[in-house]
Design an enzyme around this catalytic site. Structure first.
Site, mmCIF file in Angstrom:
data_model
loop_
_atom_site.group_PDB
_atom_site.id
_atom_site.type_symbol
_atom_site.label_atom_id
_atom_site.label_comp_id
_atom_site.label_asym_id
_atom_site.label_seq_id
_atom_site.Cartn_x
_atom_site.Cartn_y
_atom_site.Cartn_z
ATOM 1 N N SER A 208 2.560 60.829 23.349
ATOM 2 C CA SER A 208 2.821 60.916 21.918
ATOM 3 C C SER A 208 3.394 62.283 21.555
ATOM 4 C CB SER A 208 1.515 60.682 21.154
ATOM 5 O OG SER A 208 0.516 61.562 21.627
ATOM 6 N N TYR B 88 -0.677 59.524 17.887
ATOM 7 C CA TYR B 88 -0.887 58.088 18.079
ATOM 8 C C TYR B 88 -2.377 57.736 17.884
ATOM 9 C CZ TYR B 88 3.688 57.264 20.475
ATOM 10 O OH TYR B 88 5.021 57.122 20.803
ATOM 11 N N GLY B 89 -3.232 58.747 18.076
ATOM 12 C CA GLY B 89 -4.675 58.504 18.150
ATOM 13 C C GLY B 89 -5.300 57.953 16.893
ATOM 14 N N ASN C 59 -3.405 58.645 26.508
ATOM 15 C CA ASN C 59 -4.561 57.752 26.648
ATOM 16 C C ASN C 59 -4.560 56.666 25.580
ATOM 17 O OD1 ASN C 59 -6.846 59.133 28.604
ATOM 18 N ND2 ASN C 59 -5.381 60.580 27.754
ATOM 19 N N THR C 60 -4.159 57.026 24.358
ATOM 20 C CA THR C 60 -4.136 56.041 23.281
ATOM 21 C C THR C 60 -3.109 54.954 23.589
ATOM 22 O OG1 THR C 60 -4.673 57.862 21.764
ATOM 23 C CG2 THR C 60 -3.998 55.771 20.782
ATOM 24 N N THR D 148 -5.231 63.455 26.440
ATOM 25 C CA THR D 148 -4.364 64.448 27.081
ATOM 26 C C THR D 148 -4.748 65.889 26.748
ATOM 27 O OG1 THR D 148 -2.923 64.107 25.178
ATOM 28 C CG2 THR D 148 -2.313 62.996 27.235
ATOM 29 N N HIS D 149 -5.296 66.096 25.539
ATOM 30 C CA HIS D 149 -5.540 67.461 25.072
ATOM 31 C C HIS D 149 -6.850 68.062 25.573
ATOM 32 C CE1 HIS D 149 -2.392 66.222 22.399
ATOM 33 N NE2 HIS D 149 -2.371 67.386 21.780
HETATM 34 N N1 DGL Z 1 -1.819 61.910 23.577
HETATM 35 C C1 DGL Z 1 -2.936 61.407 22.802
HETATM 36 C C2 DGL Z 1 -3.965 60.784 23.755
HETATM 37 O O1 DGL Z 1 -4.061 61.119 24.931
HETATM 38 C C3 DGL Z 1 -3.570 62.488 21.960
HETATM 39 C C4 DGL Z 1 -2.712 62.932 20.791
HETATM 40 C C5 DGL Z 1 -2.421 61.820 19.799
HETATM 41 O O2 DGL Z 1 -3.318 61.404 19.062
HETATM 42 O O3 DGL Z 1 -1.294 61.352 19.792
HETATM 43 O O4 DGL Z 1 -4.681 59.924 23.348
#
Ligand code: DGL
Length: 269
Positions: A8, A39-40, A71-72, A184-185
């Site tokens: 994302s 995206y979360g 992950n989302t 991811t964060h």
């Molecule tokens: N990349 C998203 C995840 O791993 C985290 C950031 C988002 O909410 O987009 O879920």
């Protein structure tokens, strides 16, 4: 082979970093959908639509494999992406299964905590995968939405992130022995998480995913791979904040306009 990696936004650079080490002979193209992040907090339908659109763009670039670093997106969109990928001859990898396998390898007797965005926790992909492989293992699934903005700010040490982590996770102390960093964060907050959950094994699904892709590709050959960075919004922030997740500056960064999803990915329109 050209391998597409998508997220994302910026956080997927934690996965890219591991992939760059694990797949030194492959060219990697990273696409951060920074125009549509986060995206979360979005609905599964929206995340699927966005994911198909990003994947369609990467398919047009000629990727032979696609790693869904987010992950989302892995939680909501993997079935749709695999269906489209099968039709396009693109192998699609997500972060959930490798993360769960790695967690089950280190888990002892306590519960497994799954930490993720609201969407990831609500989507239950991690919980279902754990239940499938280890039906008797208790799972504590905790959304930790403030971790994403804290990590993006680079605010990963000190009182504020520690209090936030304590608020979300303090009640798990003594009850869990393994925690999956299902976002991811979250690897950026690992030092704080170790303090709040002492003795708990933190499983970074980024590393587990890179290992799973390496295994699928077979043994490595000479390191000739390159890395390219694409974003859908202004590159400046990505470049500035990306260092936190990638370890060094992700440069150069190119802005791209995704356009409509096409071919096997067309339902992303
Ligand atoms: N990349 C998203 C995840 O791993 C985290 C950031 C988002 O909410 O987009 O879920």
């Amino acid at each position: 082979m050209l391998v597409g990696v998508f997220d994302s936004g910026i956080g997927g650079l934690t996965v890219l970093r591991e992939l760059a080490t694990a797949l030194p002979e492959h060219d990697l193209v990273y696409l951060g959908d920074t125009a549509r992040v986060p995206y979360g907090t979005r609905s599964p339908e929206t995340v699927i639509r966005y994911s198909l659109r990003v994947s369609s763009y990467l398919a047009d670039l000629g990727v032979g494999a696609l790693v869904v670093a987010c992950n989302t997106a892995s939680t909501h969109a993997l079935p749709a992406l695999r269906l489209a990928g099968d039709r396009a001859g693109i192998q699609v990898f997500g972060v959930v299964e490798p993360g769960v396998e790695a967690a089950l390898e280190v888990h002892h007797t306590g519960a497994i905590a799954v930490l993720g965005t609201e969407g990831t926790i609500r989507g239950r992909a991690y919980q279902d995968a754990i239940r499938l492989h280890a039906p008797d293992v208790p799972v504590e699934a905790i959304p930790c939405p403030l971790f994403v903005p804290l990590a993006e700010e680079g605010w990963v040490e000190g009182l504020v992130p520690e209090q936030v982590a304590e608020h979300y996770l303090g009640h798990l102390r003594g009850r869990v022995d393994t925690a999956i960093l299902g976002c991811t964060h979250y690897p950026a907050l690992a030092p704080i998480l170790h303090r709040v959950l002492p003795g708990v094994d933190l499983v970074d699904s980024a590393r587990a995913t890179a290992k799973a892709v390496r295994t699928a590709f077979g043994p490595p050959s000479a390191p000739t791979g390159t890395v390219r960075f694409l974003v859908t919004d202004h590159p400046e922030r990505f470049q500035r904040v990306g260092r936190i997740f990638f370890g060094h500056d992700p440069v150069p960064v190119e802005w791209v306009d995704l356009g409509p999803a096409k071919g096997p990915f067309a339902m992303g329109r």
